[in-house]
Design an enzyme around this catalytic site. Structure first.
Site, mmCIF file in Angstrom:
data_model
loop_
_atom_site.group_PDB
_atom_site.id
_atom_site.type_symbol
_atom_site.label_atom_id
_atom_site.label_comp_id
_atom_site.label_asym_id
_atom_site.label_seq_id
_atom_site.Cartn_x
_atom_site.Cartn_y
_atom_site.Cartn_z
ATOM 1 N N PRO A 61 13.863 -2.200 55.089
ATOM 2 C CA PRO A 61 12.453 -1.852 55.166
ATOM 3 C C PRO A 61 11.567 -3.086 55.333
ATOM 4 O O PRO A 61 11.838 -4.130 54.750
ATOM 5 C CB PRO A 61 12.188 -1.210 53.803
ATOM 6 C CG PRO A 61 13.181 -1.862 52.888
ATOM 7 C CD PRO A 61 14.415 -2.070 53.720
ATOM 8 N N CYS A 84 -14.889 -11.567 71.940
ATOM 9 C CA CYS A 84 -15.469 -11.162 73.219
ATOM 10 C C CYS A 84 -14.502 -10.229 73.919
ATOM 11 O O CYS A 84 -13.805 -10.618 74.860
ATOM 12 C CB CYS A 84 -15.703 -12.382 74.073
ATOM 13 S SG CYS A 84 -16.986 -13.380 73.384
ATOM 14 N N TYR A 120 2.237 -6.355 59.093
ATOM 15 C CA TYR A 120 1.879 -6.495 60.508
ATOM 16 C C TYR A 120 0.410 -6.818 60.710
ATOM 17 O O TYR A 120 -0.198 -6.393 61.688
ATOM 18 C CB TYR A 120 2.305 -5.241 61.303
ATOM 19 C CG TYR A 120 3.769 -4.909 61.131
ATOM 20 C CD1 TYR A 120 4.748 -5.791 61.591
ATOM 21 C CD2 TYR A 120 4.194 -3.764 60.466
ATOM 22 C CE1 TYR A 120 6.100 -5.524 61.412
ATOM 23 C CE2 TYR A 120 5.541 -3.490 60.281
ATOM 24 C CZ TYR A 120 6.484 -4.375 60.753
ATOM 25 O OH TYR A 120 7.827 -4.115 60.565
ATOM 26 N N ARG A 131 7.587 -2.622 56.524
ATOM 27 C CA ARG A 131 6.284 -2.057 56.192
ATOM 28 C C ARG A 131 6.215 -1.457 54.796
ATOM 29 O O ARG A 131 5.277 -1.711 54.048
ATOM 30 C CB ARG A 131 5.997 -0.954 57.230
ATOM 31 C CG ARG A 131 4.655 -0.276 57.113
ATOM 32 C CD ARG A 131 4.639 1.002 57.964
ATOM 33 N NE ARG A 131 5.051 0.774 59.332
ATOM 34 C CZ ARG A 131 4.251 0.340 60.287
ATOM 35 N NH1 ARG A 131 3.001 0.108 60.031
ATOM 36 N NH2 ARG A 131 4.725 0.158 61.517
ATOM 37 N N TYR A 158 -2.238 -0.216 68.927
ATOM 38 C CA TYR A 158 -1.628 1.116 68.738
ATOM 39 C C TYR A 158 -2.607 2.188 68.256
ATOM 40 O O TYR A 158 -2.176 3.264 67.862
ATOM 41 C CB TYR A 158 -0.517 1.087 67.680
ATOM 42 C CG TYR A 158 0.385 -0.108 67.611
ATOM 43 C CD1 TYR A 158 1.353 -0.324 68.595
ATOM 44 C CD2 TYR A 158 0.319 -0.996 66.539
ATOM 45 C CE1 TYR A 158 2.212 -1.407 68.498
ATOM 46 C CE2 TYR A 158 1.181 -2.081 66.447
ATOM 47 C CZ TYR A 158 2.120 -2.280 67.429
ATOM 48 O OH TYR A 158 2.967 -3.347 67.334
ATOM 49 N N ARG A 167 -3.782 -4.260 65.113
ATOM 50 C CA ARG A 167 -3.044 -2.993 65.198
ATOM 51 C C ARG A 167 -3.861 -1.837 65.766
ATOM 52 O O ARG A 167 -3.298 -0.937 66.358
ATOM 53 C CB ARG A 167 -2.450 -2.611 63.823
ATOM 54 C CG ARG A 167 -1.360 -3.599 63.382
ATOM 55 C CD ARG A 167 -0.607 -3.142 62.149
ATOM 56 N NE ARG A 167 0.174 -1.955 62.412
ATOM 57 C CZ ARG A 167 -0.104 -0.749 61.948
ATOM 58 N NH1 ARG A 167 -1.163 -0.539 61.172
ATOM 59 N NH2 ARG A 167 0.663 0.272 62.239
HETATM 60 C C1 LIG Z 1 10.780 -3.897 62.473
HETATM 61 C C2 LIG Z 1 12.165 -3.697 62.058
HETATM 62 C C3 LIG Z 1 12.454 -3.236 60.774
HETATM 63 C C4 LIG Z 1 11.393 -2.853 59.791
HETATM 64 O O1 LIG Z 1 10.695 -1.751 60.201
HETATM 65 P P1 LIG Z 1 9.551 -1.121 59.233
HETATM 66 O O2 LIG Z 1 9.033 0.017 60.024
HETATM 67 O O3 LIG Z 1 8.556 -2.186 59.024
HETATM 68 O O4 LIG Z 1 10.242 -0.704 57.994
HETATM 69 C C5 LIG Z 1 13.773 -3.153 60.410
HETATM 70 N N1 LIG Z 1 14.762 -3.473 61.266
HETATM 71 C C6 LIG Z 1 14.518 -3.897 62.527
HETATM 72 C C7 LIG Z 1 15.640 -4.262 63.412
HETATM 73 C C8 LIG Z 1 13.214 -4.021 62.966
HETATM 74 O O5 LIG Z 1 12.990 -4.441 64.207
#
Ligand SMILES: *Cc1c(COP(=O)(O)O)cnc(C)c1O
Length: 433
Positions: A292, A362, A391, A294, A335, A331
């Site tokens: 994990p 700008c 992020y 995020r 997105y 972000r």
């Molecule tokens: C970005 C990423 C994660 C983490 O993803 P989250 O959505 O932030 O939990 C884990 N493994 C890989 C290979 C990633 O690119």
């Protein structure tokens, strides 16, 4: 409480973050500033570790995907909590090394590791490379052979899952810059290549299906496909895969419209599913790894800004401009990510004003959100955007030569600078001519 229990309102009507007054933090450290509640990150690490050990045994090792938020202090924290980490670049590896992070607990990802990255990572002694493609595997094998070592690797596999349609769309995700697809036969080819490569020990498989996922089904689909593939490898090559890394991607509550998920029970569900698929496909249970990013750090963070111009365009909309924007949080521009904002010095007032939150670049796309609910804003107010721990700092830029904000860690009534504010001098540090 606002969204998460570490965001609250005190007797002055001010927003608090981890019990500390956000208006006082803004006065003391200036704005914009990233604030992180350290206890939240530590509690999240503990939740993952406890659940992983309970479900997968004492040697379970959740990895923190450190691209979500990367600076030396966070690697020290992850090391103290007993986590492993993911790194995806030489710069992340270097930062981890500076922090004294144990190299054997590092998994080195990335779809295009340079020869230098490979050498640096081997010099450090990283535990595992997550190998993306045949070219990289050849380069890795060459370097490992030269050094007379056997490098432990995982192979990045594309299971062909679209987490947002919740189906195995076999064509959809084959077209990806990451990994080798099972459906095209390239996954089996790279497994055979790895087994035949000098200096390489194939330990496991890896997949990562996406981010901000709230349902179990995409993880369950991915686990099923990966375990079937492990059984195919056993049948075709007589080789047992010992590690299965199912990636990251658990969702986080950014707004009142998002659910909050229990990572502990999600891990229990995944364990149950993996055990049952292993039984069906008659393979031994591999060591299951989750990584994990995020969900460990996002909710811990908030960004504090000072409100500047407030512009009301009759019959169109209200613009509230702050002293940051896409350089500290790209972000929304990238997105259309949704956030919750609060005027920190009016946090006890109703959020009955609608505004577009604008940055100061700008660039008309330099927004932090549109149609956001806020308290009525005036010049000089302190505005907090919540759940910015992931992020944001790690994606920050110096666009328009705006210095990056500091990262302030709060814990038990104390606030410490973890990353200092960039200065104008820092901006010209590398300018030679
Ligand atoms: C970005 C990423 C994660 C983490 O993803 P989250 O959505 O932030 O939990 C884990 N493994 C890989 C290979 C990633 O690119």
């Amino acid at each position: 409480m606002i969204l998460h229990k570490h965001f609250d309102v005190n007797e002055k009507g001010h927003l608090t973050i981890g019990g500390m007054d956000a208006v006082e933090l803004a006065e003391r450290f200036g704005t914009p500033a990233y604030i992180l509640d350290e206890n939240v990150i530590r509690a999240n690490c503990r939740e993952y570790l406890t659940a992983a050990r309970r479900e997968f045994g004492e040697d379970a090792l959740p990895l923190y995907a450190s691209k979500a938020l990367c600076f030396t202090g966070i690697y020290k924290l992850a090391a103290e909590e007993g986590m492993g980490i993911d790194c995806v670049s030489g710069g992340e590896l270097f930062t981890a090394k500076q922090a004294g992070f144990p190299a054997e607990r590092i998994y080195f990802h990335g779809n295009n590791k340079t020869d230098r990255d490979i050498r640096d990572a081997m010099d450090m002694g990283v535990g595992r490379f997550v190998v993306d493609n045949p070219d990289e595997l050849r380069a890795l094998s060459k370097e490992a052979s030269k050094r007379g070592i056997r490098q432990g690797i995982l192979l990045r596999i594309t299971p062909g899952i679209d987490p947002h349609t919740h189906k195995a769309v076999v064509t959809g995700n084959i077209d990806s810059k990451f990994g080798s697809a099972i459906a095209t036969g390239q996954a089996m080819d790279i497994v055979k290549q790895a087994l035949a490569s000098d200096g390489i020990e194939l330990i496991g498989l890896h997949c990562h299906i996406g981010s901000q996922i709230f349902d179990l089904e995409p993880f369950s689909d991915a686990a099923n496909i990966m375990i079937r593939f492990i059984a195919d490898i056993k049948r075709e090559c007589g080789y047992e895969i010992r590690e299965l890394n199912l990636g990251g991607g658990f969702g986080v509550k950014y707004t009142e419209y998002d659910r909050e998920i229990s990572y502990s029970s999600a891990i229990a569900d995944i364990a149950r599913i993996v055990r049952s698929f292993c039984k069906t496909h008659e393979i031994a249970m591999p060591r299951v790894i989750l990584e994990p990013g995020r969900s460990l750090v996002a909710a811990a963070g908030a960004t504090l800004y000072t409100v500047g111009s407030v512009k009301e365009i009759p019959s169109f909309r209200n613009y509230v401009s702050v002293d940051g924007g896409m350089p500290d949080n790209p972000r929304y521009a990238l997105y259309q990510s949704q956030y919750t904002a609060v005027i920190a010095n009016k946090a006890d007032k109703p959020r009955d004003y609608r505004a577009t939150l604008a940055g100061r670049c700008c660039e008309s796309g330099d927004l932090l959100g549109e149609n956001m609910e806020l308290q009525r804003a005036e010049r000089g107010d302190i505005l907090a955007v919540l759940v910015t721990g992931a992020y944001n700092y790690s994606m920050a830029s110096n666009y328009n030569r705006i210095p990056r904000p500091p990262v302030i860690m709060v814990k038990d009534g104390e606030a410490r600078v973890a990353v200092r504010r960039e200065t104008y001098k820092d901006l010209i540090r590398n300018d030679v001519l």
